[in-house]
Motif scaffolding. Sequence first.
Motif, short mmCIF file in Angstrom:
data_model
loop_
_atom_site.label_atom_id
_atom_site.label_comp_id
_atom_site.label_asym_id
_atom_site.label_seq_id
_atom_site.Cartn_x
_atom_site.Cartn_y
_atom_site.Cartn_z
N UNK A 117 -21.95 -26.61 -9.73
CA UNK A 117 -23.38 -26.92 -9.68
C UNK A 117 -24.19 -25.67 -9.33
N UNK A 118 -23.69 -24.87 -8.39
CA UNK A 118 -24.38 -23.63 -8.04
C UNK A 118 -24.42 -22.65 -9.19
N UNK A 119 -23.30 -22.50 -9.87
CA UNK A 119 -23.25 -21.61 -11.03
C UNK A 119 -24.20 -22.06 -12.12
N UNK A 120 -24.24 -23.36 -12.38
CA UNK A 120 -25.16 -23.89 -13.39
C UNK A 120 -26.61 -23.66 -13.00
N UNK A 122 -27.87 -21.28 -11.11
CA UNK A 122 -28.21 -19.86 -11.28
C UNK A 122 -28.39 -19.52 -12.75
N UNK A 123 -27.42 -19.90 -13.57
CA UNK A 123 -27.46 -19.55 -14.98
C UNK A 123 -28.61 -20.26 -15.70
N UNK A 124 -28.85 -21.51 -15.37
CA UNK A 124 -29.91 -22.25 -16.05
C UNK A 124 -31.30 -21.80 -15.63
N UNK A 125 -31.42 -21.08 -14.51
CA UNK A 125 -32.73 -20.59 -14.07
C UNK A 125 -33.14 -19.33 -14.82
N UNK A 126 -32.27 -18.81 -15.67
CA UNK A 126 -32.56 -17.59 -16.42
C UNK A 126 -33.74 -17.80 -17.37
N UNK A 127 -33.81 -18.96 -17.99
CA UNK A 127 -34.82 -19.21 -19.02
C UNK A 127 -35.96 -20.03 -18.44
N UNK A 128 -37.16 -19.45 -18.36
CA UNK A 128 -38.31 -20.23 -17.89
C UNK A 128 -38.65 -21.31 -18.93
N UNK A 129 -39.13 -22.44 -18.48
CA UNK A 129 -39.48 -23.56 -19.35
C UNK A 129 -38.29 -23.94 -20.23
#
Length: 173
Positions: A117-120, A122-129
């Motif tokens: 969940x933490x890895x997801x 972090x990685x999913x926060x890369x793309x705004x919107x």
Amino acid sequence: MTSKFCVMVGAALLLATSAAQAQVKPPAKPTEPGGRWGQTKEKAAEIGTQPVRDVGLSKREIPPILEKAYNDTYSVKGLRTCVALANEIKALNAVLGPDYQVGNEYSENRAGKLAEAGGKAVVNSIIPFRGLVRELTGAAPNDRHMNAVVDAGLARRGFLRGVHLKQGCKTKF
């Protein structure tokens, strides 16, 4: 990407892989080749490539057996024999993983799930919107289609197991 950001993503993926390996109770049998380590590497790779799928640069391939299930879930055409039924179920098991078995003990790797969940996150926060980007690039509709074909594959496997049982077949799958 900045080097600080790369270090954060790398650390999250490393944490996900190491924590997922630290299961308290190992599963009775590995469900995939490579055992727990293979599953951990596969999950880390899936998490790491999520942004590439989000912007539409990569798509998941849908196995033909699942497309077949999606197009005609309850067909028994060409599956008159017990061997043919068992082979179709084996093919579905190969892409869906093992089927539910009564009496199996459920155990969850809490540390691994938290790391995942933490890895997801972090990685999913890369793309705004991200949600809007996924809709615009076609990634969200592709994921919805993938979910639909997996659901159809699960339904087909259950249906074929019922037909196999009804016909009194003894073949293993």
